[in-house]
Enzyme design. Sequence first.
Site, PDB file in Angstrom:
ATOM      1  CG  ASP A  26      -2.348   0.505   0.793  1.00  0.00           C
ATOM      2  OD1 ASP A  26      -2.464   1.712   0.545  1.00  0.00           O
ATOM      3  OD2 ASP A  26      -3.299  -0.300   0.725  1.00  0.00           O
ATOM      4  CG  HIS A  39      -5.483   3.274   0.574  1.00  0.00           C
ATOM      5  ND1 HIS A  39      -5.011   2.110   0.004  1.00  0.00           N
ATOM      6  CD2 HIS A  39      -6.758   3.394   0.152  1.00  0.00           C
ATOM      7  CE1 HIS A  39      -5.962   1.564  -0.733  1.00  0.00           C
ATOM      8  NE2 HIS A  39      -7.029   2.316  -0.659  1.00  0.00           N
ATOM      9  CB  SER A  99      -9.261   0.128  -1.647  1.00  0.00           C
ATOM     10  OG  SER A  99      -8.316   0.647  -2.520  1.00  0.00           O
TER      11      SER A  99
END
Length: 570
Positions: free
Chosen positions: A195, A235, A415
């Site tokens: 990520d 994220h 995601s």
Amino acid sequence: MRCFLLIGLLAGLSLPTLAARPTPTPPAPKPAAAKNTVRRHLIYFRDKTGTPFSVSRPEEFLSGRALQRRQRQQIAVLPRDLPVSPAYVQQVKAVAGVQLWYTSRWFNAAVIACDSVVLAQVQALPFVQRARTLNRGLPQGSAQPKPAPAPPTPEQTTADRSQYGKAYAQIRQVGAERMHNAGFRGEGLQIAVFDAGFTGVNTASVFASMFTQNRLLSTFNVVEKSAAVFGRDSHGTNCLGIIGGDEPGRYLGAAPKASFRLFITEDNVGGTEHPVEEVNWLVAAEYADSAGVDIISSSLGYTTFDAPSPSYSYADMNGRTALSTRAAAVAARVGMLVVNSAGNDGNNAWRYIAAPADADSIMTVGAADSLGRVGSFSSRGPTADGRLKPNLSAMGVATAIVNPSGTISRGNGTSYACPVLAGLAAGFWQANPRLTAQQVIALLQRSGTQATAPDNNLGYGIPDFVRAYNLANPGTPLANAPARGVAGLYAYPNPVGPGEPLYLQLPTGPGPGILEIRIYDARGALVARQRVAPAATGTVRLETAGLRPGIFTCLIGPGPQQQAVRFVKQ
């Protein structure tokens, strides 16, 4: 790359085998004229001539765990797996002005930083086949962590989902609460998360057990070539929580007892997009392979780059063109289960999946809502060469996510669907350790809500743990019953040292009689069998002195509803 949400090879030789140790950050380039801008380049070697490594001695460049993963799946070590020739590396490093960042076993290549004049000298070396400019110089420093969003409005929870908190819907949709009740929470499985950053993971209470139980095995910032991952972006924090969040009564992920290796491959600092991030993906995948990782969870994708880097077209989504796609395909071929988000382009001009979601032999994940309907933004298939994508789908609409501050909110994106299925796959593989990665994908597909009529919106639909388990174990099926709460089966200490006993804590306290416990090695061979009576606390003591170092699975009976837990013997 784009992280798919809507809201909310080390220098000189092969990659390190186990822990990602901090390495010095390369020196910043001196100011230069525009024509001599230092950029990064991928140089391909012609061969591996002169390498001291051999496929007959793989322990020299692959960990024991990596070799066990191959042996369990009958995957041979090939010349592709050999490190690049050290002699070639030394000659490249000897060229004045070259900074060598990484090498790649699978691509027989190296990542270097230099200007165009020096690149020409490198390309003139007789063993260099070609070069590709990745069009970025040395990375900028880490960005400050972004402020966490405001705490969400508290939601009422009912007793049957009290252990999961807001994550209950996404867990229940794929049958993961029944997986947990059966004793499978990812114990003994290693998951690599690729990520852009993991801000707050080292401070949020939902991740605390990952540290106290030594289940965070390594961190590697590929962008900066360091171990620093608890910054740059949130994220990865969101995605990691969906798999590994572990705070019963508040938030539980799909595989809350798995072990993790965290990688920063995406460079969001500066707001530009270039193929260097795909090469970062490759570097992380080779590290994961050498360390013995079982599953890669990647909520990343690549289609459009900033000039002068050429962008991909839909025709390039054919499983063999994009750098990251080629890396993902090799990762699958060495026995890792690669889980990648499909993308969020379903309602814009691109529409289709992004690289590396087009790779064959991986699990590409689309987004659905809580009712199983495709999210309008979820990227569609097929691949350019006509293969069905996505493979499966999970809840990516209003998914419960963990923020860097530790608060729980909701967000949309493939995601978030991706780590739901990465966690499900971990528990399913734990329950069925003799399966190959490809068999895991196939059985989860067969358990999907659209198994008999797959399409390019949801693939084979939303999988279910119990259906998949029963397909894999028709003689000893799990009861398809409502959840009774979170299971508490675990093994400790794990790993267990030489001469140490192993203790099993049963999820429901002591049973009514003698238990039969069978221990299988990584190849699926029965190596020990013990009949024991649980102590009053529900604890079972097992002797491990006769076991060689390796990965083992305990099956606990009697009865058709067997439970299992993995452990590592050092």
